[in-house]
Design an enzyme around this catalytic site. Structure first.
Site, PDB file in Angstrom:
ATOM      1  N   ARG A 137    -111.388 -70.314 -62.752  1.00 49.08           N
ATOM      2  CA  ARG A 137    -110.596 -69.128 -63.106  1.00 49.08           C
ATOM      3  C   ARG A 137    -111.436 -67.855 -62.988  1.00 49.08           C
ATOM      4  NH1 ARG A 137    -109.192 -73.049 -67.047  1.00 49.08           N
ATOM      5  NH2 ARG A 137    -110.626 -72.122 -68.562  1.00 49.08           N
ATOM      6  N   ARG A 138    -112.535 -67.955 -62.260  1.00 53.00           N
ATOM      7  CA  ARG A 138    -113.458 -66.822 -62.133  1.00 53.00           C
ATOM      8  C   ARG A 138    -113.685 -66.422 -60.679  1.00 53.00           C
ATOM      9  NH1 ARG A 138    -118.052 -69.126 -66.381  1.00 53.00           N
ATOM     10  NH2 ARG A 138    -116.658 -69.316 -68.185  1.00 53.00           N
ATOM     11  N   CYS A 157    -109.080 -47.433 -54.395  1.00 54.09           N
ATOM     12  CA  CYS A 157    -107.685 -47.564 -54.855  1.00 54.09           C
ATOM     13  C   CYS A 157    -107.371 -49.037 -55.095  1.00 54.09           C
ATOM     14  CB  CYS A 157    -106.730 -46.965 -53.825  1.00 54.09           C
ATOM     15  SG  CYS A 157    -106.941 -45.192 -53.591  1.00 54.09           S
ATOM     16  N   ARG A 191    -105.263 -49.285 -58.496  1.00 52.48           N
ATOM     17  CA  ARG A 191    -105.113 -48.261 -59.534  1.00 52.48           C
ATOM     18  C   ARG A 191    -104.084 -47.207 -59.155  1.00 52.48           C
ATOM     19  NH1 ARG A 191    -107.227 -43.533 -57.965  1.00 52.48           N
ATOM     20  NH2 ARG A 191    -108.782 -43.569 -56.296  1.00 52.48           N
ATOM     21  N   SER A 192    -103.926 -46.967 -57.827  1.00 50.41           N
ATOM     22  CA  SER A 192    -103.083 -45.877 -57.364  1.00 50.41           C
ATOM     23  C   SER A 192    -102.645 -46.168 -55.940  1.00 50.41           C
ATOM     24  CB  SER A 192    -103.893 -44.567 -57.402  1.00 50.41           C
ATOM     25  OG  SER A 192    -103.202 -43.506 -56.776  1.00 50.41           O
ATOM     26  N   ASP A 194    -100.147 -44.439 -52.633  1.00 51.51           N
ATOM     27  CA  ASP A 194     -99.194 -43.603 -51.915  1.00 51.51           C
ATOM     28  C   ASP A 194     -98.213 -44.573 -51.248  1.00 51.51           C
ATOM     29  OD1 ASP A 194     -97.860 -42.174 -49.921  1.00 51.51           O
ATOM     30  OD2 ASP A 194     -99.623 -41.018 -49.320  1.00 51.51           O
ATOM     31  N   ASN A 202    -101.437 -52.105 -47.236  1.00 48.10           N
ATOM     32  CA  ASN A 202    -102.246 -52.920 -48.136  1.00 48.10           C
ATOM     33  C   ASN A 202    -101.675 -54.320 -48.328  1.00 48.10           C
ATOM     34  OD1 ASN A 202    -102.894 -49.992 -50.121  1.00 48.10           O
ATOM     35  ND2 ASN A 202    -104.317 -50.988 -48.733  1.00 48.10           N
ATOM     36  N   HIS A 232     -96.660 -44.179 -56.546  1.00 47.06           N
ATOM     37  CA  HIS A 232     -96.090 -42.842 -56.464  1.00 47.06           C
ATOM     38  C   HIS A 232     -95.569 -42.489 -55.076  1.00 47.06           C
ATOM     39  CE1 HIS A 232    -100.533 -42.444 -55.921  1.00 47.06           C
ATOM     40  NE2 HIS A 232    -100.158 -41.719 -54.870  1.00 47.06           N
ATOM     41  N   TYR A 234     -95.032 -38.964 -52.947  1.00 44.67           N
ATOM     42  CA  TYR A 234     -95.348 -37.532 -52.953  1.00 44.67           C
ATOM     43  C   TYR A 234     -94.098 -36.694 -52.728  1.00 44.67           C
ATOM     44  CZ  TYR A 234    -100.403 -38.119 -53.129  1.00 44.67           C
ATOM     45  OH  TYR A 234    -101.671 -38.408 -53.547  1.00 44.67           O
TER      46      TYR A 234
END
Length: 290
Positions: A137-138, A157, A191-192, A194, A202, A232, A234
């Site tokens: 699990r690592r 990101c 984390r973020s 577009d 991705n 998000h 834009y």
């Protein structure tokens, strides 16, 4: 119809209908003309892609799959931060005077650490664990290194990948189908994002990474779970997205890898085969906030 299209459309509609606008807030990103680049966002979006069912490429507009994979291999295989070693120019605006993106992305994956099985980098550790301790699990990577953030051209990101192995049902005698092999699943933490410019780029990258890691370990690809903290759209992308999600949807393309490749470091984009990729016209000149 492509299930990736369905997930994308539902995610975009939720952001546009129920999202939080940054209007009135101070934002870091700006458009090329210096105008603040505001967004509409949803927090904590989770999309699941079953790679046994289909390859998750959008048909609403083309995803340049081989270019996306070239960048993934630049990070995961070459472990490079030199933009000259990347076939596309997508990182050029973040390059420093030496032509690198600093201690970001591939650089972090290439740093060697002391693991229980010896000194190796994060990618080699993943490959070792998948071969020797597949039920661990690592099995994960993390490139969000706080000690090096000030020396990165862009803070990562997509920063963490966690791999998890399960047993595929079926195989011969029980009549349920399937090979009975180990199934490789992965969680991509971001984390973020577009959504218009980068979402399927991705998704495709990390789906292919799972395919590759599975093949060299005699496994089958399982599920990709994509967790986006700040998903998000834009402000200058809103009308483009509204038009795009009303387009017709087509079946997902067929994706295969060269079965002769048994070492992760031997893969190239030439080992990818994409068939029956029916898609809508490309959307060009998408403005990018920096």
């Amino acid at each position: 119809m492509s299930k990736a299209d369905v997930l994308f459309v539902n995610m975009c509609r939720d952001i546009l209908d129920n999202g939080f606008s940054s209007e009135g807030q101070t934002v870091r990103a700006k458009w090329e003309d210096g105008t603040p680049a505001h967004t509409i966002k949803q927090f904590g979006v989770v999309n699941r892609y079953d790679l046994q069912e289909e390859f998750p490429a959008l048909t609403l507009r083309p995803t340049y799959i081989k270019s996306a994979v070239d960048e993934m291999l630049w990070i995961w295989q070459k472990k490079s931060n030199k933009v000259s070693e990347l076939k596309s120019n997508i990182w050029d605006e973040w390059a420093d005077e030496e032509g690198t993106i600093g201690k970001a992305y591939g650089y972090q994956l290439g740093v060697k650490y002391k693991f229980g099985q010896g000194e190796m980098d994060q990618v080699d550790n993943v490959l070792w664990q998948l071969k020797n301790t597949p039920y661990s699990r690592r099995i994960m990577t993390n490139i969000y290194n706080f000690a090096d953030l000030s020396e990165m051209g862009l803070e990562p990101c997509a920063y963490s990948m966690t791999f998890n192995v399960t047993r595929e049902e079926g195989g011969g005698a029980d009549g349920k189908g399937g090979s009975g092999k180990f199934k490789l699943n992965g969680i991509l933490n971001q984390r973020s994002q577009d959504i218009l410019a980068a979402n399927n780029w991705n998704v495709v990258q990390y789906a292919v990474l799972i395919y590759m890691m599975a093949q060299v370990n005699d496994m089958v690809p399982g599920e990709l779970v994509h967790v986006i903290s700040d998903a998000h759209i834009y402000d200058r992308h809103v009308d483009i997205v509204k038009e795009m999600i009303e387009r017709p949807q087509f079946p997902a393309p067929k994706f295969t890898l060269n079965p002769e490749v048994k070492n992760f470091y031997d893969f190239t984009t030439s080992d990818i085969k994409i068939e029956n990729y029916q898609k809508n016209p490309q959307i060009t000149d998408i403005p990018i906030a920096v």
